[in-house]
Design a protein around this motif. Structure first.
Motif, PDB file in Angstrom:
ATOM      1  N   GLY A  47      -7.450 -13.024  67.062  1.00 13.73           N
ATOM      2  CA  GLY A  47      -7.230 -12.705  65.651  1.00 13.73           C
ATOM      3  C   GLY A  47      -8.206 -11.645  65.149  1.00 13.73           C
ATOM      4  O   GLY A  47      -7.811 -10.736  64.413  1.00 13.73           O
ATOM      5  N   HIS A  93      -7.761 -18.138  70.099  1.00 12.62           N
ATOM      6  CA  HIS A  93      -6.933 -17.740  68.954  1.00 12.62           C
ATOM      7  C   HIS A  93      -7.758 -16.932  67.953  1.00 12.62           C
ATOM      8  O   HIS A  93      -7.308 -15.888  67.455  1.00 12.62           O
ATOM      9  CB  HIS A  93      -6.346 -18.986  68.294  1.00 12.62           C
ATOM     10  N   ARG A 145      -2.956 -21.990  69.518  1.00 10.82           N
ATOM     11  CA  ARG A 145      -3.753 -22.450  68.378  1.00 10.82           C
ATOM     12  C   ARG A 145      -4.263 -23.874  68.587  1.00 10.82           C
ATOM     13  O   ARG A 145      -5.398 -24.191  68.224  1.00 10.82           O
ATOM     14  CB  ARG A 145      -2.925 -22.403  67.087  1.00 10.82           C
ATOM     15  N   GLN A 190      -0.714 -14.673  68.228  1.00  9.47           N
ATOM     16  CA  GLN A 190      -1.281 -15.430  67.118  1.00  9.47           C
ATOM     17  C   GLN A 190      -0.311 -16.456  66.558  1.00  9.47           C
ATOM     18  O   GLN A 190      -0.702 -17.330  65.797  1.00  9.47           O
ATOM     19  CB  GLN A 190      -1.729 -14.479  66.006  1.00  9.47           C
TER      20      GLN A 190
END
Length: 257
Positions: free
Chosen positions: A105, A101, A94, A88
């Motif tokens: 998450g 991502h 990202r 992450q």
């Protein structure tokens, strides 16, 4: 008027290189510990592992079924959180794969939620008694709470607060790594002073005693320093007074005051 020159390219490259090495270390250590502590409990039942004195099997093999279930749930969920967490913080992920991502998450936050609840249950039956309950119990509560704050921040589209809370949260997840690191350090620190026919059990007991707090308190301090260094919203021990904007009164507006 003086202007501040931007950092030299060489300095930026050096800082970027240190950041990449630090991230690589976190990834490798997280995956190594995940494989280690998940793998050791996958080799048999708690009863059989207790006879071999594997990890915490001695402490939980004789517990009631719900406690043993919580133990295995924690091993799996915390292991998954530790394996997913470092990814992450990958800027490349990202920026280029935002959907991935977000998917990682969500899986990470679910794992933390389950792991925090099961960890709190386990803390009531810690081998170090009240020290374990307050130390590991506090870790479990803060682990779940910081995850919730991070989730709430991103739902409110407050990206900077989300980043700060997730740094704090993963610092607590990383306690699985630092616990074993401190354990090794404290064992070796006692070896030169060991005496008796079989000092090893006493050494292990004394080395494990401070870990309920030692495994996560330094982590959260370092996390807060990282947050401040990156200019993200930091925690404050006191609430700063809010500056209120006053509207000019009609008399002041008329007189120009």
């Amino acid at each position: 008027m003086t202007s501040i020159a931007p950092p030299a390219p060489a300095k930026r490259r050096s800082r970027l290189g240190r950041s990449q090495w630090s991230w690589a270390w976190v990834v490798l250590s997280s995956l190594a510990i995940t494989g280690y502590f998940v793998g050791q409990y996958a080799q048999g039942t708690l009863d059989s592992l207790a006879h071999q004195h594997v990890g915490l099997a001695d402490d939980y093999a004789s517990r009631a079924l719900p406690i043993r279930v919580a133990f295995y749930v924690h091993i799996v969920s915390a292991g998954l959180a530790l394996a997913l967490g470092p990814w992450q913080f990958s800027k490349r992920l990202r920026n280029r794969r935002i959907r991935l991502h977000r998917g990682i998450g969500r899986a990470y936050l679910v794992s933390v939620a389950i792991g925090a609840i099961s960890a709190f249950v386990m803390s009531m039956f810690s081998s170090v008694g009240l020290l374990g309950f307050f130390g590991f119990g506090s870790l479990a509560v803060l682990w779940g709470w910081t995850a919730w704050r991070g989730y709430r921040a991103i739902r409110e589209r407050d990206v900077r607060s989300h980043q700060a809370w997730m740094i704090r949260n993963f610092a607590l997840t990383y306690a699985a790594v630092t616990l074993r690191s401190w354990f090794g350090v404290l064992i070796f620190a006692q070896v030169p002073f060991a005496h008796g026919a079989d000092p090893f059990p006493a050494i292990l007991t004394q080395a494990y005693a401070p870990l309920p707090f030692l495994c996560w308190l330094p982590n959260i301090v370092i996390a807060e320093l990282m947050i401040r260094r990156r200019g993200l919203p930091a925690l404050h021990l006191t609430t700063l007074p809010a500056t209120r904007h006053r509207e000019p009164s009609a008399q002041a507006a008329a007189t120009g005051g």
